[in-house]
Design a protein around this motif. Structure first.
Motif, PDB file in Angstrom:
ATOM      1  N   ASN A 178       0.873  -1.296  -0.075  1.00  0.00           N
ATOM      2  CA  ASN A 178       0.070  -0.180  -0.149  1.00  0.00           C
ATOM      3  C   ASN A 178       0.738   1.556   0.102  1.00  0.00           C
ATOM      4  O   ASN A 178       0.351   2.262   0.318  1.00  0.00           O
ATOM      5  N   ASN A 179       2.168   1.224  -0.371  1.00  0.00           N
ATOM      6  CA  ASN A 179       3.068   2.374  -0.206  1.00  0.00           C
ATOM      7  C   ASN A 179       3.151   3.184   0.806  1.00  0.00           C
ATOM      8  O   ASN A 179       3.069   4.518   0.839  1.00  0.00           O
ATOM      9  N   ASP A 180       2.829   2.566   1.977  1.00  0.00           N
ATOM     10  CA  ASP A 180       3.041   3.254   3.309  1.00  0.00           C
ATOM     11  C   ASP A 180       4.222   3.338   3.772  1.00  0.00           C
ATOM     12  O   ASP A 180       4.619   4.015   4.862  1.00  0.00           O
ATOM     13  N   GLY A 181       5.391   2.536   3.250  1.00  0.00           N
ATOM     14  CA  GLY A 181       6.677   2.710   3.716  1.00  0.00           C
ATOM     15  C   GLY A 181       7.121   1.849   4.522  1.00  0.00           C
ATOM     16  O   GLY A 181       8.110   1.650   4.947  1.00  0.00           O
ATOM     17  N   PHE A 182       6.236   0.678   4.819  1.00  0.00           N
ATOM     18  CA  PHE A 182       6.456  -0.383   5.821  1.00  0.00           C
ATOM     19  C   PHE A 182       6.183  -1.492   4.957  1.00  0.00           C
ATOM     20  O   PHE A 182       4.978  -1.739   4.140  1.00  0.00           O
ATOM     21  N   ILE A 183       6.969  -2.576   5.193  1.00  0.00           N
ATOM     22  CA  ILE A 183       6.695  -4.062   4.596  1.00  0.00           C
ATOM     23  C   ILE A 183       5.450  -5.011   5.134  1.00  0.00           C
ATOM     24  O   ILE A 183       5.335  -4.773   6.336  1.00  0.00           O
ATOM     25  N   ASP A 184       4.992  -5.387   4.155  1.00  0.00           N
ATOM     26  CA  ASP A 184       3.882  -6.163   4.486  1.00  0.00           C
ATOM     27  C   ASP A 184       4.161  -7.779   4.205  1.00  0.00           C
ATOM     28  O   ASP A 184       5.162  -7.999   3.403  1.00  0.00           O
ATOM     29  N   LEU A 185       3.570  -8.788   4.742  1.00  0.00           N
ATOM     30  CA  LEU A 185       4.034 -10.006   4.731  1.00  0.00           C
ATOM     31  C   LEU A 185       3.275 -11.095   4.020  1.00  0.00           C
ATOM     32  O   LEU A 185       1.916 -11.078   4.453  1.00  0.00           O
ATOM     33  N   GLY A 477      42.503 -14.723 -18.016  1.00  0.00           N
ATOM     34  CA  GLY A 477      42.715 -13.268 -18.388  1.00  0.00           C
ATOM     35  C   GLY A 477      42.442 -12.276 -17.474  1.00  0.00           C
ATOM     36  O   GLY A 477      42.406 -12.364 -16.153  1.00  0.00           O
ATOM     37  N   ALA A 478      42.126 -11.242 -18.015  1.00  0.00           N
ATOM     38  CA  ALA A 478      41.714 -10.015 -16.844  1.00  0.00           C
ATOM     39  C   ALA A 478      40.325 -10.482 -16.272  1.00  0.00           C
ATOM     40  O   ALA A 478      39.368 -10.887 -17.043  1.00  0.00           O
ATOM     41  N   GLN A 479      40.372 -10.553 -15.298  1.00  0.00           N
ATOM     42  CA  GLN A 479      39.219 -10.650 -14.267  1.00  0.00           C
ATOM     43  C   GLN A 479      37.873  -9.630 -14.440  1.00  0.00           C
ATOM     44  O   GLN A 479      38.233  -8.310 -14.556  1.00  0.00           O
ATOM     45  N   GLY A 480      36.701  -9.965 -14.260  1.00  0.00           N
ATOM     46  CA  GLY A 480      35.703  -9.290 -14.074  1.00  0.00           C
ATOM     47  C   GLY A 480      35.740  -7.979 -13.093  1.00  0.00           C
ATOM     48  O   GLY A 480      35.946  -8.651 -12.022  1.00  0.00           O
ATOM     49  N   ARG A 481      35.266  -6.972 -13.520  1.00  0.00           N
ATOM     50  CA  ARG A 481      35.067  -6.037 -12.428  1.00  0.00           C
ATOM     51  C   ARG A 481      33.578  -6.062 -11.705  1.00  0.00           C
ATOM     52  O   ARG A 481      32.824  -6.759 -12.175  1.00  0.00           O
ATOM     53  N   TRP A 482      33.404  -5.030 -10.778  1.00  0.00           N
ATOM     54  CA  TRP A 482      32.470  -5.704  -9.751  1.00  0.00           C
ATOM     55  C   TRP A 482      31.919  -4.381  -9.256  1.00  0.00           C
ATOM     56  O   TRP A 482      32.665  -3.436  -8.941  1.00  0.00           O
ATOM     57  N   LEU A 483      30.653  -3.963  -8.511  1.00  0.00           N
ATOM     58  CA  LEU A 483      30.169  -3.052  -7.570  1.00  0.00           C
ATOM     59  C   LEU A 483      29.271  -3.810  -6.761  1.00  0.00           C
ATOM     60  O   LEU A 483      28.578  -4.647  -7.265  1.00  0.00           O
ATOM     61  N   LYS A 484      29.291  -3.357  -5.529  1.00  0.00           N
ATOM     62  CA  LYS A 484      28.412  -3.675  -4.418  1.00  0.00           C
ATOM     63  C   LYS A 484      27.543  -2.738  -3.993  1.00  0.00           C
ATOM     64  O   LYS A 484      28.100  -1.579  -3.528  1.00  0.00           O
ATOM     65  N   ILE A 485      26.168  -2.676  -3.807  1.00  0.00           N
ATOM     66  CA  ILE A 485      25.311  -1.520  -3.661  1.00  0.00           C
ATOM     67  C   ILE A 485      24.527  -2.138  -2.557  1.00  0.00           C
ATOM     68  O   ILE A 485      23.743  -2.777  -2.634  1.00  0.00           O
ATOM     69  N   ARG A 486      24.341  -1.365  -1.367  1.00  0.00           N
ATOM     70  CA  ARG A 486      23.514  -1.547  -0.257  1.00  0.00           C
ATOM     71  C   ARG A 486      22.861  -0.331   0.048  1.00  0.00           C
ATOM     72  O   ARG A 486      23.366   0.618   0.020  1.00  0.00           O
ATOM     73  N   LEU A 487      21.644  -0.605   0.311  1.00  0.00           N
ATOM     74  CA  LEU A 487      20.471   0.396   0.578  1.00  0.00           C
ATOM     75  C   LEU A 487      20.264   0.562   2.055  1.00  0.00           C
ATOM     76  O   LEU A 487      19.990  -0.469   2.611  1.00  0.00           O
ATOM     77  N   SER A 488      20.123   1.778   2.491  1.00  0.00           N
ATOM     78  CA  SER A 488      19.584   1.980   4.153  1.00  0.00           C
ATOM     79  C   SER A 488      18.652   2.998   3.979  1.00  0.00           C
ATOM     80  O   SER A 488      18.566   4.005   3.272  1.00  0.00           O
ATOM     81  N   PRO A 489      17.590   2.807   4.881  1.00  0.00           N
ATOM     82  CA  PRO A 489      16.594   3.896   5.066  1.00  0.00           C
ATOM     83  C   PRO A 489      17.018   5.006   5.552  1.00  0.00           C
ATOM     84  O   PRO A 489      16.290   6.088   5.339  1.00  0.00           O
ATOM     85  N   GLY A 490      18.177   5.145   6.546  1.00  0.00           N
ATOM     86  CA  GLY A 490      18.585   6.258   7.007  1.00  0.00           C
ATOM     87  C   GLY A 490      17.543   6.752   7.836  1.00  0.00           C
ATOM     88  O   GLY A 490      16.905   6.393   8.544  1.00  0.00           O
ATOM     89  N   ASP A 491      17.442   8.363   7.979  1.00  0.00           N
ATOM     90  CA  ASP A 491      16.787   8.949   8.569  1.00  0.00           C
ATOM     91  C   ASP A 491      15.235   8.958   8.189  1.00  0.00           C
ATOM     92  O   ASP A 491      14.100   9.373   8.897  1.00  0.00           O
ATOM     93  N   GLU A 492      15.047   8.509   6.911  1.00  0.00           N
ATOM     94  CA  GLU A 492      13.692   8.487   6.206  1.00  0.00           C
ATOM     95  C   GLU A 492      12.825   7.796   6.695  1.00  0.00           C
ATOM     96  O   GLU A 492      11.631   7.791   6.695  1.00  0.00           O
ATOM     97  N   GLN A 493      13.295   6.452   7.204  1.00  0.00           N
ATOM     98  CA  GLN A 493      12.517   5.574   8.100  1.00  0.00           C
ATOM     99  C   GLN A 493      11.353   5.048   6.892  1.00  0.00           C
ATOM    100  O   GLN A 493      10.278   4.914   7.393  1.00  0.00           O
ATOM    101  N   ASN A 494      11.853   4.806   5.945  1.00  0.00           N
ATOM    102  CA  ASN A 494      11.025   4.267   4.683  1.00  0.00           C
ATOM    103  C   ASN A 494      11.600   2.781   4.287  1.00  0.00           C
ATOM    104  O   ASN A 494      12.952   2.950   4.162  1.00  0.00           O
ATOM    105  N   THR A 495      10.890   1.755   3.869  1.00  0.00           N
ATOM    106  CA  THR A 495      11.447   0.686   3.636  1.00  0.00           C
ATOM    107  C   THR A 495      12.261   0.943   2.294  1.00  0.00           C
ATOM    108  O   THR A 495      11.885   1.562   1.680  1.00  0.00           O
ATOM    109  N   THR A 496      13.399   0.212   2.074  1.00  0.00           N
ATOM    110  CA  THR A 496      14.057   0.327   0.924  1.00  0.00           C
ATOM    111  C   THR A 496      13.546  -1.118  -0.204  1.00  0.00           C
ATOM    112  O   THR A 496      13.879  -1.004  -1.400  1.00  0.00           O
ATOM    113  N   VAL A 497      12.727  -1.777   0.342  1.00  0.00           N
ATOM    114  CA  VAL A 497      12.398  -3.092  -0.313  1.00  0.00           C
ATOM    115  C   VAL A 497      11.382  -2.352  -1.322  1.00  0.00           C
ATOM    116  O   VAL A 497      10.467  -1.685  -1.311  1.00  0.00           O
ATOM    117  N   GLY A 498      11.725  -2.625  -2.795  1.00  0.00           N
ATOM    118  CA  GLY A 498      11.073  -2.275  -3.929  1.00  0.00           C
ATOM    119  C   GLY A 498      11.963  -1.126  -4.681  1.00  0.00           C
ATOM    120  O   GLY A 498      11.435  -0.711  -5.646  1.00  0.00           O
TER     121      GLY A 498
END
Length: 574
Positions: A178-185, A477-498
């Motif tokens: 329902n886009n209220d910022g909290f996960i449902d199960l 040969g040359a190894q593949g490069r990469w990135l890791k990205i982690r998301l945090s709600p921080g002070d916004e207090q909104n789920t990052t799921v989605g």
């Protein structure tokens, strides 16, 4: 290699489209408000005219004991960051927690007792931040909601928040309906076999109220199908800004695709979208039985979203247990075995914009033959499907475990070659395991290569054990490069799921969504999203569409681990 043009796609309306994200420009960290799509493009990403003709194979070594893990069985494996130190920890069977004590060398410590999880109960679990405090909590099918106390311990608050899943709960998925910022199960339920007179139960939908209380609304939401659910996936399939729910079902039952109608109401559109599975009871004629038989849907165990062709749309992989034998039976009470006719095959559905099409044949993943002793080559016993870019070439690969103590029930590692075909490289990669449901990816040592937690037996008759494979890269040969990205709600207090992320580097364009688990029957990848970048030099462009409506744009050099904090929601527009 020149690839023929793909079919024209009619794409649905998207409140914040992938194309809009690609068009964003500006300084690192710039934030833009949600904006509607003015004109829908033919495709989210431009067609890829030049695709690789080959892909490197990563090599793995089994290092379970060396990493500090004891000899234990494992059915469900969940990677999480329990202590917020940026390193993936491992939860086994919902009640055994191993903390990653360091990456040089990688070593895991059993902290089940001091963490308070000894009483959690053994079963499927989901690791997700339900209260948006930035710390990962644990929800279990045994009825626990273990809140992270941010001091190395967990406390079961299920009773306090009103969470009491069905006694036949088998698998859990999460999203914000329902886009209220909290996960449902969403709870998928199991069966009572009753000697073949099976009973099934309605699935459940638990609505969160600001992460402080849960209320079960399945019946009023229209979630009214009684099915043996084994996988739950959330995503906005139709692009209307609301999270839809795919459910993989076992026991020759159709899969479900719950379209979110708004106002916490859902409608099953699996047949219209082409993902229910096949039902064709007259496809085959058996001369011995002198009657017709055919597909009655499938035994779907696991499913996952993945963009296998890098076109910006999430495709759907379904893993089925498929009987293939037809003929005289040695099974008590069954004189003639016709199960090979009725079990639908595993599928790799390509997202066509407003529907899905099974591209398994086009991707050159062969089917096992149906027939008697001369044709029969074993059943297809796929028990899950877990995506990750195992060779860092920018194309998503898939690990597929197989169940049963049979020598041919070997795990598969389908390496993706330019989105045009999958090749099983498990043997070449030194992944040798049979008889397991388990499989989850994480970079446990911080070297940029995705390692694998699984289980099962090294050979027929050996004990079932947890097994952790370290990925040593491709060595070509040359190894593949990469990135890791982690998301945090921080002070916004909104789920990052989605949240939706696009990473571009050169000709590569990759799309991911932040979910709660791969949902391949209770398995869960590292919460940090991993992007293989291929070879070469130069920075990558990163675009994030946050669930609160904000958007971020930044650039990064390869081989970095990034933690991005959700910006404030944009001001409402009239």
């Amino acid at each position: 290699m020149q690839v023929p043009p793909m079919p024209h796609l009619r794409l649905p309306y998207r409140p914040l489209t992938i194309a809009a994200l690609i068009a964003l420009t500006g300084t690192t960290g710039c934030v833009s408000a949600r904006r509607p799509q003015d004109a829908a493009p033919n495709r989210p990403f431009p067609p890829i005219l030049q695709r690789p003709e080959e892909a490197p194979t990563p090599t793995f070594t089994e290092e379970t004991s060396a990493l500090g893990f004891p000899e234990i069985s494992a059915r469900f494996t969940n990677w999480l960051d329990a202590d917020n130190d940026g390193r993936p920890d491992l939860l086994v069977d919902g009640n055994r927690l191993f903390l990653n004590a360091g990456t040089n060398p990688a070593r895991f410590t059993d902290v089940t007792a001091p963490s308070g999880l000894s009483e959690a109960g053994k079963g499927s679990a989901l690791c997700v931040d339900y209260d948006n405090d930035g710390w990962t909590d644990i929800v279990t099918t045994c009825g626990g909601l273990w809140q992270n106390q941010r001091n190395g311990t967990f406390e079961d608050v299920a009773e306090c928040v009103g969470f009491a899943p069905h006694s036949k709960a088998g698998v859990i998925g999460a999203g914000d309906i329902n886009n209220d910022g909290f996960i449902d199960l969403y709870i998928g339920t199991k069966e009572d076999w009753n000697g073949g007179n099976a009973a099934y139960y309605p699935h459940q939908l638990w609505l969160s109220k600001e992460g402080k209380q849960f209320r079960e609304i399945g019946e009023e939401a229209g979630i009214n199908e009684k099915r043996y659910g084994r996988g739950v996936l959330f995503s906005d399939v139709d692009g209307d800004g609301l999270q839809d729910i795919f459910v993989a079902n076992y026991r020759l039952q159709p899969n479900l695709l719950w379209r979110n109608l708004g106002d916490n109401r859902f409608k099953n559109v699996a047949v219209e979208y082409g993902v229910a599975g096949r039902f064709n009871p007259k496809q085959f004629f058996d001369k011995t039985a002198a009657r017709h038989y055919g597909f009655h849907y499938g035994h779907t165990i696991g499913a996952c979203w993945l963009d296998f062709d890098n076109d910006g749309l999430l495709d759907l992989f379904t893993a089925n247990l498929v009987h293939k034998y037809v003929g005289p039976s040695g099974v008590k009470g069954m004189r003639y075995d016709i199960r090979g006719y009725v079990c639908d095959d595993s599928a790799i559905y390509r997202h066509m914009g407003d529907s899905f099409q099974d591209w398994r044949s086009s991707l050159q993943v062969p089917l096992k033959p149906i027939g008697g002793r001369l044709e029969f080559r074993g059943d297809e016993l796929w028990s899950g499907c877990i995506p990750a870019d195992a060779n860092n070439d920018g194309w998503i690969d898939v690990f597929v475990p197989q169940i049963y103590n049979l020598p041919y029930a070997k795990a598969r590692l389908f390496v993706n070659i330019g989105g045009t075909r999958f090749e099983d490289r498990a043997s070449k990669a030194s992944i040798q395991r049979i008889d397991t449901y388990a499989g989850a990816w994480a970079d446990i040592d911080g070297d940029g290569w995705m390692d694998l937690a699984t289980a099962g037996r090294p050979q027929k008759g050996a004990p079932v054990r947890l097994c952790v494979y370290r990925n040593h890269g491709t060595g070509e040969g040359a190894q593949g490069r990469w990135l890791k990205i982690r998301l945090s709600p921080g002070d916004e207090q909104n789920t990052t799921v989605g949240a939706r992320i696009i990473v571009r580097r050169g000709a590569l364009r990759m799309y991911r969504e932040v979910g709660a688990g791969s949902s391949s029957y209770g398995q869960q990848n590292d919460p940090a999203l991993h992007f293989g970048l291929g070879q070469g030099t130069g920075p990558a462009d990163i675009h994030v569409a946050w669930p609160n409506g904000a958007a971020s744009h930044l650039t990064s050099e390869p081989d970095k681990r990034l933690k991005l904090v959700m910006p404030p929601a944009p001001a409402a527009t009239k």
